[in-house]
Write an enzyme that holds these catalytic residues in place. Structure first.
Site, PDB file in Angstrom:
ATOM      1  N   GLU A 178       0.827  -1.217   0.000  1.00 47.69           N
ATOM      2  CA  GLU A 178       0.000   0.000   0.000  1.00 47.69           C
ATOM      3  C   GLU A 178       0.862   1.269   0.000  1.00 47.69           C
ATOM      4  OE1 GLU A 178      -3.644   2.244   2.401  1.00 47.69           O
ATOM      5  OE2 GLU A 178      -2.641   0.569   3.363  1.00 47.69           O
ATOM      6  N   LYS A 204      -2.704  -1.910  -2.950  1.00 46.35           N
ATOM      7  CA  LYS A 204      -3.754  -1.002  -2.475  1.00 46.35           C
ATOM      8  C   LYS A 204      -3.321   0.417  -2.816  1.00 46.35           C
ATOM      9  CE  LYS A 204      -6.557   0.201   1.568  1.00 46.35           C
ATOM     10  NZ  LYS A 204      -7.166  -0.289   2.813  1.00 46.35           N
TER      11      LYS A 204
END
Length: 293
Positions: free
Chosen positions: A176, A211
């Site tokens: 992420e 992400k």
């Protein structure tokens, strides 16, 4: 690695719920749920209250609709139980939801326009523990604040370095590298990020998940979504309201939601179970619809 869970994460319609608020963000999450800071005296009591809130969500019929394909948990939630079962087992066996664990320990101070993850020498140990709890994958967050080439390269290198260690334990990492929605040159930062991500993906032999912040340009991450080493791309709500995040997400095909705050928006400790379940079901439906477009 559970092959059925792998298939579900690769292609099932739906989205990933993020229930991984840690110590720093828990008071804010509790306040939004209607529990004021004076309702708890210690960190222990605070974590008990957030576990009750998460339990209420996970055991709600709204969580059993098949629209949530994965959930990201905080360490303490993984170690806790729901209706007498370890949380990850309850999620998979009772809700058919794939469990992930947040593994980062927060962010370093900003340098080169980014915030790297704090060093975490115990990562391998935590991965082993997660495997013991039947967790499928992990998630770790770092933040890009400026379109700084060196900083973004450092972020991507760190994410993949951790990712490889996580893969070596048989877990699937969600990388992420969040781009702050207030980044003054957000589109430029995303261009650098995409280039660095593709360069690293080309060197991988096992697939990872990603992400991301919803990009400035619609469908900007198309090549990443289609890359053979990319299992699934999920998006964070990143400070947008649920309505706004859903609208932006629905314009990016092949990207599914991984919202936390946007998922719990409107839920309150004061609601009856019927009200709570109806609100949660409506939220899940909205996020699901945006994820399958």
């Amino acid at each position: 690695m559970n092959k059925e869970q792998l298939q579900q994460m690769r292609q099932a319609p739906g989205f990933v719920g993020a229930l991984d608020q840690s110590g720093g963000s828990t008071p804010k999450a509790l306040k939004a749920y209607g529990i004021q800071p004076d309702a708890y005296q210690s960190e222990e009591e605070m974590f008990d209250l957030i576990h009750q809130m998460r339990t209420r969500m996970i055991t709600s019929p709204a969580f059993a609709t098949g629209k949530i394909i994965g959930v990201i948990l905080f360490e303490r939630t993984m170690r806790g139980k729901i209706e007498g079962m370890p949380t990850a087992d309850f999620l998979w066996e009772k809700r058919h939801i794939v469990p992930f664990l947040k593994v980062d320990k927060g962010l370093q101070d900003e340098a080169n326009g980014v915030q790297l993850m704090k060093p975490f020498p115990e990562l391998g140990k935590l991965c082993e523990e997660a495997v013991g709890y039947h967790v499928f994958g992990t998630k770790m967050r770092s933040v890009i604040k400026q379109a700084n080439e060196q900083g973004i390269r450092d972020i991507v290198e760190q994410q993949f370095q951790w990712g490889k260690e996580i893969l070596s334990h048989g877990l699937v990492p969600i990388l992420e590298p969040e781009v702050d929605i207030h980044c003054p040159e957000k589109a430029k930062a995303e261009e650098i990020l995409k280039r660095e991500l593709l360069a690293q993906l080309d060197k991988m032999t096992e697939p990872v998940m990603l992400k991301i912040t919803i990009p400035t340009v619609d469908n900007f991450y198309k090549e990443i979504i289609e890359h053979p080493m990319m299992l699934r791309v999920v998006a964070l709500s990143g400070g947008y309201s649920r309505e706004q995040a859903n609208e932006l997400l629905s314009r990016n095909h092949g990207v599914i939601a991984s919202f936390s705050r946007a998922l719990v928006e409107g839920l309150s400790v004061q609601q009856t179970d019927a009200e709570f379940n109806a609100m949660l079901e409506a939220s899940i439906e909205d996020v699901y619809q945006a994820s399958i477009k």
